[in-house]
Design an enzyme around this catalytic site. Structure first.
Site, PDB file in Angstrom:
ATOM      1  N   GLY A 139       0.751  -1.356  -0.066  1.00  0.00           N
ATOM      2  CA  GLY A 139      -0.079   0.071   0.051  1.00  0.00           C
ATOM      3  C   GLY A 139       0.951   1.311  -0.056  1.00  0.00           C
ATOM      4  O   GLY A 139       1.388   1.562   0.996  1.00  0.00           O
ATOM      5  N   GLU A 378       4.793   1.096 -10.851  1.00  0.00           N
ATOM      6  CA  GLU A 378       6.077   1.076 -10.414  1.00  0.00           C
ATOM      7  C   GLU A 378       6.663   2.154 -10.908  1.00  0.00           C
ATOM      8  O   GLU A 378       8.017   2.532 -11.031  1.00  0.00           O
ATOM      9  CB  GLU A 378       6.908  -0.144 -10.703  1.00  0.00           C
TER      10      GLU A 378
END
Length: 395
Positions: A139, A378
């Site tokens: 998270g 990412e």
């Protein structure tokens, strides 16, 4: 909806071109067989129904894929980053959602505990994550803190032997099936990014609940959800690394994750190319196969070149990580290039199919939708260019 099974051309033997070890080639072969036999037949259905295939995850666990990069003493196979990326690549070649599920579990949900958890957290959680007793999730992203992850708003206040967490995380892959969550939160608001800490949050903690995620453009067979913390009490010893070093922790985590997202994009690109090559070789127009039309042949040539280049970049970054060398810039380069190659190749695959490519009767439209995530997760392509430009301008 039709469930056309795609046929893949086999990749050339890249033992010498990439100097893969016998073990790495065995991993690649094993996962390729599994992907074609078990994963490919489910890919269209799980996408259509936005369904997470628990049966596939159980089979992935049985094959030992979650443990590839981790040491044997923690239940892994000590195969390294490159072997793990080969597994992600082969899964993604037939189903991006399945490749993403494994990548998020390993790179984001397990690796941070292995790297920064200390002996207590590492021994308590990593063997169970490696064994697939439950999934791991991460998270980081918040409604108002995406690429600007230093703008984290979730807070953690130390009270006695517990941290009290308040806030919300979104776009958390594997959340509905995870048993542990790596979560970032602000412990010192006055310190900016240096005031962010990371925590291991077990599922079932009072004050912590999960909300259903939004419907997605692609990766529909990959689970995601939002995490909500309302005075959630986390044991003090579940701080991941020193207090105030959470920003550094998740930046290092993302560096490794970028290699696996690069492998994910590579797999999608290879799968789209496989389909386009087969279709172009069989479909005739103007009295000859599409592949014999120069416009199509040149598209296929460009696709092959870009896929090969992406593969070199990804394997190079993986080897740097396995060698213990600095790999952050190489990971950004590999992730940026591979993710954008996945978009270009899947787009051109649709063009080669023509109207059929726009139809859900064939897998290339799904691959194009799945590829988009690779340019965002990412760190977006824009963030990767920022990282790369900073690296080359400070040399």
């Amino acid at each position: 909806m039709a469930t056309t099974t795609q046929t893949h051309y086999d990749l050339p033997d890249i033992k010498h071109a990439f100097d893969l070890t016998e073990e790495q080639r065995m991993v690649r072969a094993m996962v390729r067989d599994f992907a074609l036999e078990k994963v490919a037949p489910r890919a269209a259905e799980i996408d259509e129904n936005h369904r997470f295939p628990t049966e596939t995850w159980k089979e992935i666990v049985e094959l030992g894929l979650p443990g590839i990069p981790f040491p044997e003493e923690l239940g892994g196979s000590n195969g390294g980053t490159l072997a793990y990326c080969l597994a992600v690549e082969e899964l993604s070649r037939v189903c991006g959602s399945t490749g993403l599920t494994l990548a998020a579990h390993v790179s984001l949900g397990t690796y941070p505990i292995y790297a920064w958890g200390g002996e207590k957290l590492k021994s308590a959680y990593v063997p169970k994550l490696v064994a697939g007793e439950y999934m791991g999730a991460y998270g980081l992203t918040e409604p108002n803190a995406g690429s600007d992850s230093g703008g984290t708003q979730t807070s953690a206040v130390l009270k006695g032997n517990e941290y009290v967490l308040n806030g919300r995380k979104c776009f958390c892959t594997n959340a509905n099936y995870a048993g542990t969550f790596i979560v970032t939160a602000v412990t010192d608001r006055s310190a900016g990014p240096k005031g962010i800490s990371a925590f291991v949050v077990p599922r079932g903690v009072a004050g912590f609940h999960i909300e259903k995620g939004e419907k997605k453009l692609g990766m529909r067979g990959s689970d995601w959800a939002s995490l909500v913390f309302e005075d959630a009490k986390i044991p003090r010893d579940h701080l991941l690394g020193p207090e105030g070093e959470g920003f550094k922790t998740f930046m290092k985590t993302l560096e490794g994750g970028r290699i696996s997202i690069g492998a994910l994009g590579l797999g999608i690109a290879q799968g789209a190319y496989d389909c386009a090559l087969k279709y172009a070789s069989e479909r005739e127009a103007f009295g000859k196969p599409l592949a014999k039309q120069q416009a199509v042949a040149f598209k296929l040539a460009n696709m092959a070149v870009e896929i090969e280049a992406a593969r070199h970049l990804i394997y190079h970054a993986a080897r740097l990580k396995d060698a213990g060398a600095a790999f952050g810039t190489a990971a950004s380069i590999a992730k940026l290039y591979s993710s954008e190659v996945a978009m270009r190749v899947s787009y051109d695959a649709i063009q080669i199919y023509g109207g059929y490519g726009y139809s859900r009767e064939y897998p290339v439209e799904r691959m194009w939708r799945d590829a988009k995530l690779c340019t965002i997760g990412e760190g977006t392509s824009e963030v990767q260019r920022l990282i790369i430009s900073r690296a080359i301008l400070t040399q």
